[in-house]
Scaffold this active site. Structure first.
Site, PDB file in Angstrom:
ATOM      1  N   HIS A 188       0.858  -1.190   0.000  1.00 24.50           N
ATOM      2  CA  HIS A 188       0.000   0.000   0.000  1.00 24.50           C
ATOM      3  C   HIS A 188       0.892   1.238   0.000  1.00 24.50           C
ATOM      4  CE1 HIS A 188      -3.340   2.609   0.954  1.00 24.50           C
ATOM      5  NE2 HIS A 188      -2.779   3.030   2.062  1.00 24.50           N
ATOM      6  N   ASN A 189       0.485   2.281  -0.738  1.00 25.07           N
ATOM      7  CA  ASN A 189       1.296   3.512  -0.779  1.00 25.07           C
ATOM      8  C   ASN A 189       2.780   3.182  -0.939  1.00 25.07           C
ATOM      9  OD1 ASN A 189      -1.011   4.965  -0.444  1.00 25.07           O
ATOM     10  ND2 ASN A 189      -0.616   5.562   1.670  1.00 25.07           N
ATOM     11  N   GLU A 218       1.283   0.063  -5.461  1.00 24.06           N
ATOM     12  CA  GLU A 218       0.281   1.105  -5.641  1.00 24.06           C
ATOM     13  C   GLU A 218       0.922   2.430  -6.041  1.00 24.06           C
ATOM     14  OE1 GLU A 218      -3.499   3.052  -3.287  1.00 24.06           O
ATOM     15  OE2 GLU A 218      -1.700   2.563  -2.153  1.00 24.06           O
ATOM     16  N   ASP A 220      -0.257   6.540  -6.518  1.00 28.03           N
ATOM     17  CA  ASP A 220      -1.231   7.643  -6.470  1.00 28.03           C
ATOM     18  C   ASP A 220      -0.776   8.705  -7.463  1.00 28.03           C
ATOM     19  OD1 ASP A 220      -2.235   6.271  -4.386  1.00 28.03           O
ATOM     20  OD2 ASP A 220      -2.202   7.893  -2.934  1.00 28.03           O
ATOM     21  N   GLU A 267      -4.192   4.697  -8.414  1.00 28.10           N
ATOM     22  CA  GLU A 267      -5.196   5.602  -7.860  1.00 28.10           C
ATOM     23  C   GLU A 267      -5.046   6.885  -8.666  1.00 28.10           C
ATOM     24  OE1 GLU A 267      -6.420   7.884  -3.836  1.00 28.10           O
ATOM     25  OE2 GLU A 267      -5.456   5.943  -3.556  1.00 28.10           O
TER      26      GLU A 267
END
Length: 637
Positions: A188-189, A218, A220, A267
Site C-alpha cells: 500500500h502507498n 500502488e 497515487d 489511484e
C-alpha cells in the site's frame, strides 16, 4: 568428489559465517590491536556477546584454551575457548540417547533417530547416508558411514534441521489456476518510506517492495508540472516523484525476485491530458511487459493463471465499458463516472463521521477517463462494490473491488461465507484505513481468512503484520503468490472463517517444547546489561485458532538460555494458520523489548528436533541467533 563439495559448501556456508562472527567480536574486543586477548579483555568480550559467565568457570576455560601458556589467547585459541564455552549440552543429550557408545551414531542409530524423532517416513536409509555425506566433517567417520557429534550438530543447525520444511522453500505449488485462487503479496502507498502526512516519497519504496517479492504495488497519480504526472499522497506534505520514474523502476525491478505477474494498482487523480501521458509512459517504458490485451486474443472465460502471465505487468484501474466491448471495438462515452478507485472519504465518513480533518482531504473525483489509459486495463477493472448478491448476479471475472479494512471486517463478520465465495470468483483488494496516518498496518490474517487476495500493507512499517506477510510468502519460492486452500476456491463448498466446518476434518494438536536459545542479540545498549529472555509462540489463523503462550523467562542469559518448557495448541484450520515465534527481553517494570522472531505457515513445519533461525524487527536474518525446539503434531480424536 561430489560428497566433498556438498560437505565443503555446507560447512563453509554455515561455519565461515560463524567463524567470521567470532573473529569480528575478537577484533572489536582486542583494544590494543596486538592479536591477543588477556583475561580481562575476554571478560569484557563475554559481556559484549551477551554472556553472563561465572568468572571461575570462564578462567578455567581460558586456561585450558591458552595452549601457549602466555596468559593471552590468540585468534585460534579464542575460537577454541569459544567452542568450549558454547558446548551444546541440549544436543549432546539427544545424541547420547541414540548413540550406543556416546561417541558416534551408527547408520542404524541415525535411522532410528530420523524415524522416531524427525518422523522421516520414506527412503530413510538413503536420507541418513545423504546426511552423513553432507554434514559429517570426519573423513574416517564418513567412510565408516557413521556420524560424530560434530556432524550431528552441523545437521541440526543446517537448513535440513530447520523448522521450515526445505521442500516448501522452493516453488512447489500449482501455478496454473486462475489468479483469484492465490494470495498475492501486496503493498500500500508503495512510494512512501515513512508516514503518510510528511513522509518522503521515493522510487526506493518500489525497489524495496519488489525485491521482497511484492507482486502488487500502488501508485497515487496527480497532475504535475509541465504536463508530467506526479506520484505522492494527495493533500498531504509528502514529497513528490515523477510517474515516469516509478514506471522505469517497475520495468527494471518487477521480475528480479519473481517471474510471476506484477499488478500496478493506480489511484488516478489526473486530468485526461496527463492520463494520456501516463498511458504513453506505460506503453513506451514497459513495452512487451505491459499486458494490453487478453492473452490469446480471444475473449477469455475466466482469469488467467500466474503461469500464463509470467513476465507481465497488469494495470488495475477504471476501464471504459467491459473487456467484451473493447475487444469488439465498441467504445462508450469516456465522460463517465469516477476515475479514482479508492473511496476513502465515504468509508472514513461511515467509520468516523466526526473526523472532519480527514473528511475534506479526499474529494471524490468526477473527471473523465482517457481511452488510452482505459485500454491498458485488461484483467483488473476496478468497480464499486455494492453487495455480494449484486456481484453474484452481475459482476464479471475481470472486475475487482477495493475495501477499506473496516468495511472488509464488517463483511467478514456479517457474511463471511459469501465473502469467501465472492473471492473464489474474482479478486478483492483490502487497504489500510485513511486514518492510519503513521503508516501502521491492520492484521492481514483476518482478510486472508476470507480469501481476499490483494491484502495491501505498508511494507515500510515493520511489526507483527509484516512478519505475518513475510511468513505467509516465505514459502513457494518467495514468488509472491501462495495458492489458497482448495475449500476457499471451490464454489460448491461453503467455508465461513467465523465458524469453520470442513467435512470429515479432525483438529490437530501442536506441541512445541522450547528447549534452548543460542546467542540471542543484545537489545539494550546499556553497559553490562544482559537479557532475560522468554519465548512466546503465537498462532494466527481463523478466530477459533488464535492463541498465544509463553515460556518462563531466564535470568541474565542471552547466550545459551535453557527452558525445556512445553506449549500446547489446538489447530482447526491448519491450511490458514501461521505460527510466530517471538523472543523478548522480560522486564517487570515496563514493556518487554523485542529480541527476534520467526514466522512460518503451519503447513511448512517440519516436526522433530529443529532449529529456528531468528529474524530482526525488519525481517532480516541475525545469525547465529536461534532457538532449539522439539515439535509434535498429532490428530485429535
Amino acid at each position: 568428489m561430489q560428497h566433498d563439495l556438498c560437505k565443503l559448501d555446507t560447512f563453509l556456508g554455515q561455519h565461515s559465517s560463524f567463524l567470521r562472527w567470532i573473529c569480528d567480536w575478537f577484533k572489536r574486543a582486542d583494544k590494543n590491536r596486538d592479536g591477543r586477548m588477556n583475561f580481562k579483555e575476554v571478560q569484557d568480550l563475554l559481556k559484549m556477546m551477551n554472556v553472563d559467565m561465572n568468572e571461575h568457570h570462564a578462567l578455567r576455560l581460558f586456561t585450558m584454551a591458552d595452549k601457549s601458556q602466555s596468559g593471552t589467547l590468540e585468534d585460534d585459541e579464542f575460537v577454541m575457548f569459544y567452542k568450549m564455552l558454547t558446548q551444546r549440552e541440549d544436543i549432546l543429550r539427544v545424541f547420547q540417547e541414540y548413540s550406543a557408545d556416546g561417541q558416534k551414531l551408527t547408520l542404524q542409530d541415525l535411522k532410528d533417530f530420523l524415524q522416531e524423532e524427525q518422523l522421516q517416513k520414506d527412503g530413510v536409509q538413503q536420507y541418513a547416508l545423504k546426511l552423513i555425506e553432507c554434514y559429517e566433517p570426519s573423513d574416517t567417520a564418513r567412510m565408516l558411514q557413521v556420524m560424530t557429534f560434530d556432524g550431528f550438530l552441523m545437521y541440526l543447525t543446517s537448513p535440513e534441521g530447520s523448522i521450515f520444511n526445505p521442500t516448501m522453500v522452493d516453488l512447489y505449488q500449482d501455478m496454473t489456476q486462475p489468479l483469484c485462487h492465490y494470495f498475492i503479496s501486496s503493498s500500500h502507498n508503495t512510494y512512501l518510506l515513512e508516514d503518510q502526512i510528511r513522509g518522503q516519497s521515493s522510487v526506493e519504496g518500489y525497489i524495496r517492495a519488489l525485491k521482497r517479492g511484492c507482486r502488487c504495488v500502488e501508485v497515487d497519480c496527480w497532475d504535475g508540472p509541465n504536463g508530467e504526472p506526479i506520484v505522492y499522497h494527495g493533500h498531504t506534505f509528502t514529497s513528490k516523484i515523477f510517474f515516469k520514474d516509478v514506471v522505469t523502476v517497475l520495468g527494471d525491478y518487477a521480475f528480479k525476485a519473481s517471474q510471476y505477474p506484477v499488478i500496478l494498482s493506480i489511484e488516478n487523480h489526473c486530468s485526461v491530458e496527463q492520463q494520456k501521458v501516463m498511458a504513453q509512459h506505460l506503453t513506451q517504458i514497459l513495452g512487451d511487459k505491459l499486458l494490453k490485451s487478453p492473452l490469446d486474443g480471444k475473449f477469455p472465460i475466466g482469469l488467467p493463471s500466474p503461469e500464463d502471465l509470467k513476465g507481465k505487468i497488469l494495470l488495475k484501474g477504471k476501464k471504459i465499458g467491459g473487456l467484451e466491448d473493447s475487444m469488439n471495438g465498441v467504445v462508450d462515452d469516456p465522460l463517465m463516472g469516477e476515475v479514482s478507485d479508492e473511496e476513502e472519504t465515504a468509508e472514513i465518513d461511515d467509520d468516523h463521521h466526526r473526523n472532519d480533518s480527514i473528511r475534506h482531504r479526499v474529494k471524490k473525483s468526477k473527471q473523465s477517463l482517457s481511452k488510452e489509459l482505459s485500454d491498458c486495463v485488461v484483467y483488473c477493472k476496478s468497480v464499486h462494490f455494492s453487495s455480494f448478491k449484486h456481484s453474484q448476479i452481475h459482476s464479471k471475472f475481470y472486475e475487482i473491488s477495493s475495501f477499506t479494512e473496516s468495511k472488509a471486517r464488517k463483511h467478514i463478520r456479517e457474511a463471511g461465507a459469501e465473502f469467501v465465495l465472492h473471492n473464489a470468483r474474482q479478486l478483492s483488494r483490502v487497504y489500510p484505513s485513511g486514518l492510519r496516518t503513521d503508516s501502521s498496518n491492520f492484521n492481514p490474517q483476518d482478510m486472508w481468512n476470507a480469501g481476499c487476495q490483494i491484502v495491501a500493507l505498508n511494507f515500510q512499517t515493520a511489526g507483527v503484520e509484516m512478519d505475518l506477510n513475510d511468513g505467509l510468502f516465505s514459502q513457494n519460492g518467495h514468488c509472491g503468490y501462495v495458492l489458497k486452500p482448495a475449500f476457499m476456491s471451490n464454489t460448491d463448498e461453503r467455508f465461513d472463517p467465523e465458524s469453520p466446518q470442513i467435512d470429515g476434518y479432525k483438529p490437530l494438536s501442536l506441541s512445541i517444547q522450547v528447549i534452548s536459545g543460542q546467542q540471542l542479540p543484545k537489545v539494550n545498549i546499556k553497559e553490562g546489561s544482559i537479557i532475560d529472555p522468554l519465548v512466546r509462540v503465537e498462532i494466527h489463523g481463523v478466530p477459533l485458532d488464535q492463541a498465544k503462550q509463553e515460556t518462563r523467562y531466564i535470568d541474565n542469559n542471552g547466550f545459551n538460555p535453557v527452558w525445556y518448557d512445553t506449549l500446547q495448541f489446538t489447530i482447526h484450520v491448519p491450511e490458514l494458520a501461521l505460527v510466530r515465534f517471538v523472543v523478548e527481553d522480560y522486564d517487570k517494570t515496563s514493556k518487554n523489548d523485542f529480541v527476534g522472531q520467526f514466522t512460518l505457515p503451519f503447513t511448512c513445519i517440519q516436526p522433530g528436533y529443529r532449529h529456528i533461525h531468528l529474524l530482526s524487527k525488519d525481517g532480516t536474518s541475525i545469525p547465529p541467533s536461534s532457538l532449539f525446539v522439539n515439535v509434535r503434531i498429532t490428530k485429535l480424536t
